[in-house]
Design a protein around this motif. Structure first.
Motif, PDB file in Angstrom:
ATOM      1  N   CYS A 113     -53.619 -51.281 143.716  1.00 47.43           N
ATOM      2  CA  CYS A 113     -51.913 -51.771 144.047  1.00 47.43           C
ATOM      3  C   CYS A 113     -51.677 -52.934 144.397  1.00 47.43           C
ATOM      4  O   CYS A 113     -52.100 -53.340 145.338  1.00 47.43           O
ATOM      5  CB  CYS A 113     -51.024 -50.383 144.813  1.00 47.43           C
TER       6      CYS A 113
ATOM      7  N   HIS B 223     -49.344 -53.535 145.790  1.00 47.60           N
ATOM      8  CA  HIS B 223     -48.148 -53.921 147.225  1.00 47.60           C
ATOM      9  C   HIS B 223     -49.498 -54.224 147.712  1.00 47.60           C
ATOM     10  O   HIS B 223     -48.924 -55.123 148.592  1.00 47.60           O
ATOM     11  CB  HIS B 223     -47.927 -52.373 147.582  1.00 47.60           C
ATOM     12  N   ARG B 224     -49.838 -53.195 148.577  1.00 47.34           N
ATOM     13  CA  ARG B 224     -50.793 -53.452 149.530  1.00 47.34           C
ATOM     14  C   ARG B 224     -52.403 -53.176 149.272  1.00 47.34           C
ATOM     15  O   ARG B 224     -53.093 -52.972 150.201  1.00 47.34           O
ATOM     16  CB  ARG B 224     -50.475 -52.493 150.704  1.00 47.34           C
ATOM     17  N   ARG B 225     -52.955 -53.023 148.111  1.00 41.94           N
ATOM     18  CA  ARG B 225     -54.166 -52.768 147.474  1.00 41.94           C
ATOM     19  C   ARG B 225     -54.474 -51.429 147.902  1.00 41.94           C
ATOM     20  O   ARG B 225     -55.966 -51.481 148.221  1.00 41.94           O
ATOM     21  CB  ARG B 225     -54.848 -53.833 148.554  1.00 41.94           C
ATOM     22  N   CYS B 226     -53.768 -50.337 147.861  1.00 45.02           N
ATOM     23  CA  CYS B 226     -54.551 -49.554 148.051  1.00 45.02           C
ATOM     24  C   CYS B 226     -54.779 -49.279 147.223  1.00 45.02           C
ATOM     25  O   CYS B 226     -54.669 -49.135 145.638  1.00 45.02           O
ATOM     26  CB  CYS B 226     -53.562 -48.372 148.295  1.00 45.02           C
TER      27      CYS B 226
ATOM     28  N   CYS C 189     -49.587 -44.573 143.597  1.00 43.86           N
ATOM     29  CA  CYS C 189     -50.075 -45.614 144.914  1.00 43.86           C
ATOM     30  C   CYS C 189     -50.312 -44.372 146.023  1.00 43.86           C
ATOM     31  O   CYS C 189     -48.766 -43.671 146.172  1.00 43.86           O
ATOM     32  CB  CYS C 189     -49.707 -46.821 144.879  1.00 43.86           C
TER      33      CYS C 189
ATOM     34  N   CYS D 147     -50.605 -45.333 148.988  1.00 42.14           N
ATOM     35  CA  CYS D 147     -50.277 -44.834 149.822  1.00 42.14           C
ATOM     36  C   CYS D 147     -48.872 -45.179 150.569  1.00 42.14           C
ATOM     37  O   CYS D 147     -48.171 -44.981 151.675  1.00 42.14           O
ATOM     38  CB  CYS D 147     -51.045 -46.293 150.419  1.00 42.14           C
ATOM     39  N   HIS D 148     -47.796 -45.891 149.692  1.00 42.24           N
ATOM     40  CA  HIS D 148     -46.953 -45.570 149.815  1.00 42.24           C
ATOM     41  C   HIS D 148     -45.714 -46.001 148.601  1.00 42.24           C
ATOM     42  O   HIS D 148     -44.630 -45.748 148.370  1.00 42.24           O
ATOM     43  CB  HIS D 148     -45.745 -47.238 150.301  1.00 42.24           C
ATOM     44  N   GLY D 149     -46.026 -44.895 148.087  1.00 38.21           N
ATOM     45  CA  GLY D 149     -45.828 -44.280 146.430  1.00 38.21           C
ATOM     46  C   GLY D 149     -44.724 -45.013 145.529  1.00 38.21           C
ATOM     47  O   GLY D 149     -44.449 -44.306 144.312  1.00 38.21           O
ATOM     48  N   SER D 150     -45.786 -46.260 145.585  1.00 34.96           N
ATOM     49  CA  SER D 150     -45.535 -47.265 144.266  1.00 34.96           C
ATOM     50  C   SER D 150     -46.169 -46.415 142.898  1.00 34.96           C
ATOM     51  O   SER D 150     -47.428 -45.711 142.628  1.00 34.96           O
ATOM     52  CB  SER D 150     -46.145 -48.234 143.986  1.00 34.96           C
TER      53      SER D 150
ATOM     54  N   PRO E  78     -42.111 -49.462 146.154  1.00 35.24           N
ATOM     55  CA  PRO E  78     -42.131 -51.281 146.468  1.00 35.24           C
ATOM     56  C   PRO E  78     -43.196 -52.405 145.970  1.00 35.24           C
ATOM     57  O   PRO E  78     -43.075 -52.574 146.457  1.00 35.24           O
ATOM     58  CB  PRO E  78     -42.856 -51.178 148.137  1.00 35.24           C
TER      59      PRO E  78
HETATM   60  S1  FES Z   1     -50.193 -50.260 148.833  1.00 32.86           S
HETATM   61 FE1  FES Z   1     -49.628 -48.995 147.065  1.00 32.86          FE
HETATM   62  S2  FES Z   1     -47.426 -48.550 147.443  1.00 32.86           S
HETATM   63 FE2  FES Z   1     -48.159 -49.858 149.303  1.00 32.86          FE
END
Ligand code: FES
Length: 133
Positions: free
Chosen positions: A74, A76-79, A91, A93-96, A108
């Motif tokens: 991802c 956003h924050r690499r999940c 994703c 982690c935060h739903g992207s 996000p």
């Molecule tokens: S790490 Fe994927 S939406 Fe935040």
């Protein structure tokens, strides 16, 4: 063994990686790139998302005559992303969400997924060059 230029470059990268990161299935270079052999290219002929290399950083996507490698990380924050049955990406982690081409469809995350360069070696194995983003 016949060694052409492409094979030489691949083996050189593999040798360099062996010095830097022994024991792993992937090959690193000093430029934060990895070349990963994804096995015979002929095993990716059917349309779909191939997720077996998700943990190494990419999905292979076949759509008709087109085969490409999308980052599985991802932006956003690499999940690590999940491949969905409809060939989009989610994703946890935060739903992207990302569409089948890796374009952001839900934040996000703001950046699309990188597409990695692919090639084949002399034996017909698919090589994916991934880089840190
Ligand atoms: S790490 Fe994927 S939406 Fe935040």
């Amino acid at each position: 063994m016949h060694v052409n230029r492409r094979t030489f470059l691949f083996l050189s990268a593999a040798f360099a990686a062996g010095c830097a990161a022994p024991g792993g299935p992937n090959f690193s270079s000093a430029r934060h790139e990895k070349i990963i052999s994804a096995g015979p290219a002929a095993q990716y002929l059917a349309d779909g998302v191939y997720a077996r290399y998700r943990d190494l950083g990419f999905f292979l996507v076949r759509r008709g005559a087109k085969l490409f490698a999308l980052s599985s990380i991802c932006t956003h924050r690499r999940c690590k992303l999940d491949a969905e049955p409809d060939k989009t990406f989610y994703c946890p982690c935060h739903g992207s969400t990302f569409d089948a081409d890796g374009k952001v469809t839900e934040s996000p995350a703001r950046r699309d997924l990188p597409v990695f360069e692919i090639s084949t070696d002399a034996e017909g194995n698919l090589l994916v060059k991934i880089s840190a983003s």
